[in-house]
Design an enzyme around this catalytic site. Structure first.
Site, short mmCIF file in Angstrom:
data_model
loop_
_atom_site.label_atom_id
_atom_site.label_comp_id
_atom_site.label_asym_id
_atom_site.label_seq_id
_atom_site.Cartn_x
_atom_site.Cartn_y
_atom_site.Cartn_z
N VAL A 255 0.85 -1.19 0.00
CA VAL A 255 0.00 0.00 0.00
C VAL A 255 0.89 1.24 0.00
O VAL A 255 1.96 1.26 0.61
CB VAL A 255 -0.91 -0.01 1.25
N ASP B 64 0.85 4.85 1.29
CA ASP B 64 0.14 5.76 2.21
C ASP B 64 0.86 7.10 2.23
O ASP B 64 1.77 7.32 3.02
CB ASP B 64 0.09 5.13 3.61
N SER C 156 3.05 -1.51 3.86
CA SER C 156 2.60 -0.17 3.52
C SER C 156 3.77 0.80 3.57
O SER C 156 4.48 0.85 4.57
CB SER C 156 1.50 0.30 4.47
N LYS C 157 3.96 1.54 2.50
CA LYS C 157 4.95 2.62 2.48
C LYS C 157 4.34 3.81 3.23
O LYS C 157 3.33 4.37 2.82
CB LYS C 157 5.29 3.02 1.06
N HIS C 158 4.98 4.21 4.31
CA HIS C 158 4.43 5.19 5.24
C HIS C 158 5.28 6.47 5.18
O HIS C 158 6.51 6.40 5.11
CB HIS C 158 4.48 4.60 6.66
#
Length: 323
Positions: A146, A148, A174-176
């Site tokens: 994902v 993000d 998820s890339k945060h």
């Protein structure tokens, strides 16, 4: 074998897309400099970057034609030659186009997908979850990372939405973008989604969650891949003193490209800034940016060049220590 949460470890290196010399012209048919792409991927493989991702924001998912994007991913896959997992970036303005493009990228050999969400309108929790559910149903067994990014996608994925995304087996990470929500999101998803902080924010996350924060994303791998891997090694070995010294150096390098420390304003010009910093770092020739993202205010130019210069210095130091 399908990649899972447990396979996401180390550096998730997100690549720029090197451009041909005429890439800034609207009439250019193929703006991807494939020899430079091959060179870039070989640098990642030689440095042992753990995972490779394509076509995020500064990888110019938004400016490549469908044909260019597919040819780029095919080149990355062939050059990488299965040495490490490749996640192909796929972001469009609607679910059906995203799925159609995703199928093409898996067909040319991508191991997984790096999936942003449509940007035209903001999406609430229900819309975000349904979007990723639809992609997972269309691509069963394909691992999804994902994307993000609250600025790019007009809103942050909430902890409640993350808990629902964690029920989708295909969603592995998820890339945060970090900030105050990072630790809360790490806490919320437990060991079901690998939350990936930016490498410069990795240390704090790893110290708070040493068994969960064992991977991070980096866009600076195209400037300093060996340095990034040295930082990763220190964090994964829990050598906190060494990790702190390297993390401070990484933040020093990155700070130069944020005019007045303004992250939101940086996002308005991240593609153009990226081209300058990658060129200044000297590992690849990124070429010019693609339309419509061609112009950069002078207040950002010197900082972008200085950022690349600092990364070059850190990479040279890392190489000298290893010699």
């Amino acid at each position: 074998m399908k990649l899972t949460y447990y396979d996401i470890r180390g550096v998730f290196g997100i690549l720029p897309t090197p451009a041909t010399s005429d890439a800034s012209e609207w009439s250019t048919k193929n703006s991807v400099n494939l020899p430079e792409v091959e060179k870039l991927v070989r640098l990642m493989v030689d440095a042992k970057v753990d995972l490779i991702a394509t076509t995020g924001t500064f990888g110019e998912c938004a400016t490549l034609t469908r044909e260019e994007l597919v040819s780029l991913v095919e080149c990355v896959v062939q050059t990488n030659s299965r040495s490490r997992p490749v996640f192909a970036g796929v972001t469009t303005l609607n679910t059906r186009d995203t799925i159609a493009l995703a199928r093409q990228l898996i067909e040319v050999g991508a191991d997984g997908l790096f999936v942003g969400r449509p940007m035209w309108l903001a999406m609430d929790d229900d819309a975000i979850v349904r979007y990723y559910e639809d992609i997972a149903r269309a691509m069963p067994g394909v691992p999804l990372v994902v994307y993000d990014n609250p600025v790019a996608f007009k809103g942050k994925i909430s902890p409640a939405a993350y808990l629902r995304l964690a029920k989708i087996p295909e969603v592995v990470a998820s890339k945060h973008t970090g900030g105050p929500q990072l630790l809360a999101d790490l806490d919320a998803v437990g060991d079901r989604i690998r939350i990936l902080p930016l490498a410069t924010a990795w240390l704090d996350a790893a110290q708070a969650f040493p068994d969960r924060a064992i991977a991070a994303w980096s866009g600076s791998v195209a400037c300093a891949p060996k340095f990034n891997m040295a930082l990763a090694h220190a964090i994964l070995m829990k050598d906190w003193t060494r990790a702190k010294a390297l993390s401070d150096e990484a933040n020093w390098a990155e700070a130069a490209m944020f005019a007045n420390g303004d992250l939101a304003a940086f996002m308005d010009y991240s593609i153009q800034i990226g081209h300058l910093r990658f060129k200044s770092a000297g590992l690849i020739d990124p070429g010019p940016p693609r339309p419509p993202y061609l112009f950069l205010p002078d207040t950002y130019r010197d900082g972008a060049i200085e950022c690349g210069r600092r990364w070059k210095e850190l990479e040279n130091r890392t190489a000298a220590r290893a010699a």
